[in-house]
Design a protein around this motif. Sequence first.
Motif, PDB file in Angstrom:
ATOM      1  N   GLU A 313       0.831  -1.200   0.000  1.00  0.00           N
ATOM      2  CA  GLU A 313       0.000   0.000   0.000  1.00  0.00           C
ATOM      3  C   GLU A 313       0.868   1.253   0.000  1.00  0.00           C
ATOM      4  OE1 GLU A 313      -3.795   0.163   2.324  1.00  0.00           O
ATOM      5  OE2 GLU A 313      -2.896  -1.579   3.339  1.00  0.00           O
ATOM      6  N   GLY A 314       0.278   2.344  -0.492  1.00  0.00           N
ATOM      7  CA  GLY A 314       0.988   3.617  -0.527  1.00  0.00           C
ATOM      8  C   GLY A 314       0.801   4.437   0.730  1.00  0.00           C
ATOM      9  N   ASN A 315       0.580   3.785   1.867  1.00  0.00           N
ATOM     10  CA  ASN A 315       0.373   4.480   3.145  1.00  0.00           C
ATOM     11  C   ASN A 315       1.656   4.498   3.977  1.00  0.00           C
ATOM     12  OD1 ASN A 315       0.380   1.723   3.664  1.00  0.00           O
ATOM     13  ND2 ASN A 315      -1.147   1.850   5.292  1.00  0.00           N
ATOM     14  N   TRP A 316       2.777   4.569   3.311  1.00  0.00           N
ATOM     15  CA  TRP A 316       4.094   4.449   3.935  1.00  0.00           C
ATOM     16  C   TRP A 316       5.074   5.276   3.108  1.00  0.00           C
ATOM     17  CZ3 TRP A 316       8.306   1.974   1.514  1.00  0.00           C
ATOM     18  CH2 TRP A 316       9.399   1.610   2.317  1.00  0.00           C
ATOM     19  N   VAL A 317       5.987   5.945   3.799  1.00  0.00           N
ATOM     20  CA  VAL A 317       7.002   6.767   3.138  1.00  0.00           C
ATOM     21  C   VAL A 317       8.363   6.142   3.363  1.00  0.00           C
ATOM     22  CG1 VAL A 317       8.237   8.979   3.247  1.00  0.00           C
ATOM     23  CG2 VAL A 317       5.737   8.942   3.187  1.00  0.00           C
ATOM     24  N   ALA A 318       9.110   5.944   2.289  1.00  0.00           N
ATOM     25  CA  ALA A 318      10.452   5.385   2.380  1.00  0.00           C
ATOM     26  C   ALA A 318      11.476   6.496   2.598  1.00  0.00           C
ATOM     27  CB  ALA A 318      10.791   4.624   1.103  1.00  0.00           C
ATOM     28  N   PHE A 319      12.422   6.242   3.507  1.00  0.00           N
ATOM     29  CA  PHE A 319      13.530   7.162   3.703  1.00  0.00           C
ATOM     30  C   PHE A 319      14.713   6.809   2.799  1.00  0.00           C
ATOM     31  CE2 PHE A 319      11.856   7.622   8.231  1.00  0.00           C
ATOM     32  CZ  PHE A 319      11.268   8.844   7.977  1.00  0.00           C
ATOM     33  N   ASN A 320      15.199   5.572   2.903  1.00  0.00           N
ATOM     34  CA  ASN A 320      16.416   5.191   2.194  1.00  0.00           C
ATOM     35  C   ASN A 320      16.593   3.681   2.216  1.00  0.00           C
ATOM     36  OD1 ASN A 320      18.117   4.393   4.669  1.00  0.00           O
ATOM     37  ND2 ASN A 320      17.460   6.474   5.190  1.00  0.00           N
ATOM     38  N   THR A 321      17.643   3.214   1.549  1.00  0.00           N
ATOM     39  CA  THR A 321      17.995   1.790   1.546  1.00  0.00           C
ATOM     40  C   THR A 321      19.402   1.583   2.114  1.00  0.00           C
ATOM     41  OG1 THR A 321      18.867   1.922  -0.717  1.00  0.00           O
ATOM     42  CG2 THR A 321      16.534   1.358  -0.477  1.00  0.00           C
ATOM     43  N   ALA A 322      19.899   2.537   2.882  1.00  0.00           N
ATOM     44  CA  ALA A 322      21.296   2.537   3.317  1.00  0.00           C
ATOM     45  C   ALA A 322      21.561   1.552   4.448  1.00  0.00           C
ATOM     46  CB  ALA A 322      21.704   3.939   3.754  1.00  0.00           C
ATOM     47  N   SER A 323      22.763   1.011   4.476  1.00  0.00           N
ATOM     48  CA  SER A 323      23.232   0.205   5.599  1.00  0.00           C
ATOM     49  C   SER A 323      24.660   0.626   5.933  1.00  0.00           C
ATOM     50  CB  SER A 323      23.192  -1.294   5.257  1.00  0.00           C
ATOM     51  OG  SER A 323      24.012  -1.579   4.137  1.00  0.00           O
ATOM     52  N   ASP A 324      25.046   0.393   7.170  1.00  0.00           N
ATOM     53  CA  ASP A 324      26.382   0.790   7.648  1.00  0.00           C
ATOM     54  C   ASP A 324      26.675   2.231   7.260  1.00  0.00           C
ATOM     55  OD1 ASP A 324      26.621  -1.699   8.716  1.00  0.00           O
ATOM     56  OD2 ASP A 324      27.977  -2.467   7.201  1.00  0.00           O
ATOM     57  N   LEU A 325      25.804   3.108   7.684  1.00  0.00           N
ATOM     58  CA  LEU A 325      25.833   4.511   7.286  1.00  0.00           C
ATOM     59  C   LEU A 325      26.706   5.327   8.230  1.00  0.00           C
ATOM     60  CD1 LEU A 325      24.355   6.495   5.250  1.00  0.00           C
ATOM     61  CD2 LEU A 325      22.746   6.909   7.107  1.00  0.00           C
ATOM     62  N   ALA A 326      27.621   6.117   7.665  1.00  0.00           N
ATOM     63  CA  ALA A 326      28.456   7.021   8.455  1.00  0.00           C
ATOM     64  C   ALA A 326      27.759   8.372   8.554  1.00  0.00           C
ATOM     65  CB  ALA A 326      29.826   7.179   7.800  1.00  0.00           C
ATOM     66  N   LEU A 327      27.524   8.836   9.776  1.00  0.00           N
ATOM     67  CA  LEU A 327      26.880  10.129   9.972  1.00  0.00           C
ATOM     68  C   LEU A 327      27.940  11.230   9.960  1.00  0.00           C
ATOM     69  CD1 LEU A 327      24.336   9.352  12.840  1.00  0.00           C
ATOM     70  CD2 LEU A 327      23.945   9.343  10.373  1.00  0.00           C
ATOM     71  N   PRO A 328      27.736  12.290   9.191  1.00  0.00           N
ATOM     72  CA  PRO A 328      28.702  13.388   9.186  1.00  0.00           C
ATOM     73  C   PRO A 328      28.817  14.027  10.558  1.00  0.00           C
ATOM     74  CG  PRO A 328      26.650  14.049   8.111  1.00  0.00           C
ATOM     75  CD  PRO A 328      26.556  12.571   8.346  1.00  0.00           C
ATOM     76  N   GLY A 329      30.040  14.284  10.981  1.00  0.00           N
ATOM     77  CA  GLY A 329      30.259  14.888  12.291  1.00  0.00           C
ATOM     78  C   GLY A 329      30.277  13.903  13.431  1.00  0.00           C
ATOM     79  N   ARG A 330      30.146  12.653  13.143  1.00  0.00           N
ATOM     80  CA  ARG A 330      30.163  11.613  14.178  1.00  0.00           C
ATOM     81  C   ARG A 330      31.188  10.562  13.775  1.00  0.00           C
ATOM     82  NH1 ARG A 330      24.743   8.360  16.010  1.00  0.00           N
ATOM     83  NH2 ARG A 330      25.734   6.557  16.978  1.00  0.00           N
ATOM     84  N   ASP A 331      32.342  10.630  14.372  1.00  0.00           N
ATOM     85  CA  ASP A 331      33.466   9.794  13.964  1.00  0.00           C
ATOM     86  C   ASP A 331      33.457   8.444  14.667  1.00  0.00           C
ATOM     87  OD1 ASP A 331      34.396  11.916  12.398  1.00  0.00           O
ATOM     88  OD2 ASP A 331      35.584  12.742  14.060  1.00  0.00           O
TER      89      ASP A 331
END
Length: 367
Positions: A313-331
Motif C-alpha cells: 500500500e501507498g500508506n508508507w514513506v520510504a527514507f532510504n535503503t542505506a546500511s552501515d551509514l556514516a553520519l557526518p560529524g560523528r566519527d
Amino acid sequence: MSRSTRRSILKAGLAAGLLPMMPLALRPAFAGQTYAPQVGEWTAYDLQTTITLAKNGPSQVWLPVPSVQTEWQRSVGDSFTGNAAQAEIVTDPASGAKMLHARFDAGTEKPTLTLTSRVETRGRVTDWSKTARVSEHPAVLQAALTGSSHKPLDGIVAEKAAQITKGAVTDREKVAAVYAWIVANCHRDMDVAGCGSGDIQATLTTAGLGGKCADLNGLFVGLVRAAGVPARDVYGVRVAPSAFGYKQLGANSPTVTGAQHCRAEVWLSGLGWVAMDPADVLKVMRAETETWIKDPADPLVAPVNAALQGNWEGNWVAFNTASDLALPGRDGETLPFLMYPQGLTPQGKLDELDAKSFAYEMTATAV
C-alpha cells in the motif's frame, strides 16, 4: 470450483511458494476479508519531525529525509526551521541517503529543530505475467548482493539459505522459498524495542527466529542475498491507515512517532525491483487479533500473505535503503540503518527508540 478446492489450492501454493505468481483477481477470498493493494492516484503527505533538546551543552542531531524517487514515491520538497547554529540537508555519497544534520551551540536555549518533507506516494503492484527490459546500475546490484555488519552472508546465514532454497532453480523460486520459510518459521516478538536491531545472526540463533521488521525483513534480505539474488531493505515510516481495515498495516493516528517500518525489495530479471514484506504478514499473525494466529492460511492472514509478495500500500514513506551509514560529524561509528532520528550530546548518544527521553515527535498529514 468448490470452496474446499480453493482452500486446497491456496495451501499448496503457499507451501510451494507459488502464490505470488497468481493474479490478484484469481486469488480466493476468505470470510469476506480482502487485502489487495492497487496503484491508484498519488497522495501527498507532509511528514514533520520536531525535536526539542534539553540545555546540556553542544549537541548534534541527524533526521532521516525521504530520498527515494520511484514510480511509487516522489519527494516534492523539504524545509526546516529552528535555532540550530548550523543545519543542512546532506547526502551520503555511498548510498544516496539524505539526512538533516544540525549542530546546536552550548548556550542555546531550548534547542529546537523541525523538518517538514512533502512526499507523494501511491500503491505498488507487480504484474507477474509481464516482463520488460529493465536495468539497474551494476554497483547498485552489487551492493544488494553484499553483506553488512548486521547481515553477514556466510556461516549460519549461508547454510540456512542453501537449505531453504534447495531445489529452487530460478531467482523467483528462491525468493518465494525464502519468503514462505520466513512466514512459516519466524514470529513477531512483541518485547523487542522499536523495529529491532536488524542483526540477522542473532535472529537465527539467540533470538529464536523472533523480532520486529528490521530483524525479520532483514533476515529475508540476508537469506535472499546469500542465495545469490539481489535484495535490500527499504527503511521508512507509516503515514496513513490501511485501506483494507488492518490496524497493524497502517498508521492509525496523525502522530507517527513510533510508526517506523522497513520493507524489502528483490531484483528479478524482467521485473526489476519487486516489493516484499513478510514481516508485516507476521505482524498480522501476532497482533491483528487478541489470539496469536499461527497458520498463514488463516482467512485473515492469507490475503495479506499473498499480496505482500509483490505489492504494498501507498500508506508508507520510504527514507532510504542505506546500511552501515556514516553520519557526518560523528566519527568512529556507523549506523546499521537510518530510520529514526539520531542525537548526540556531551552526555552521550540519545536513545532513538525512546522518543520521550529524546524529545521528538513525528506527524503525518495528508495534503
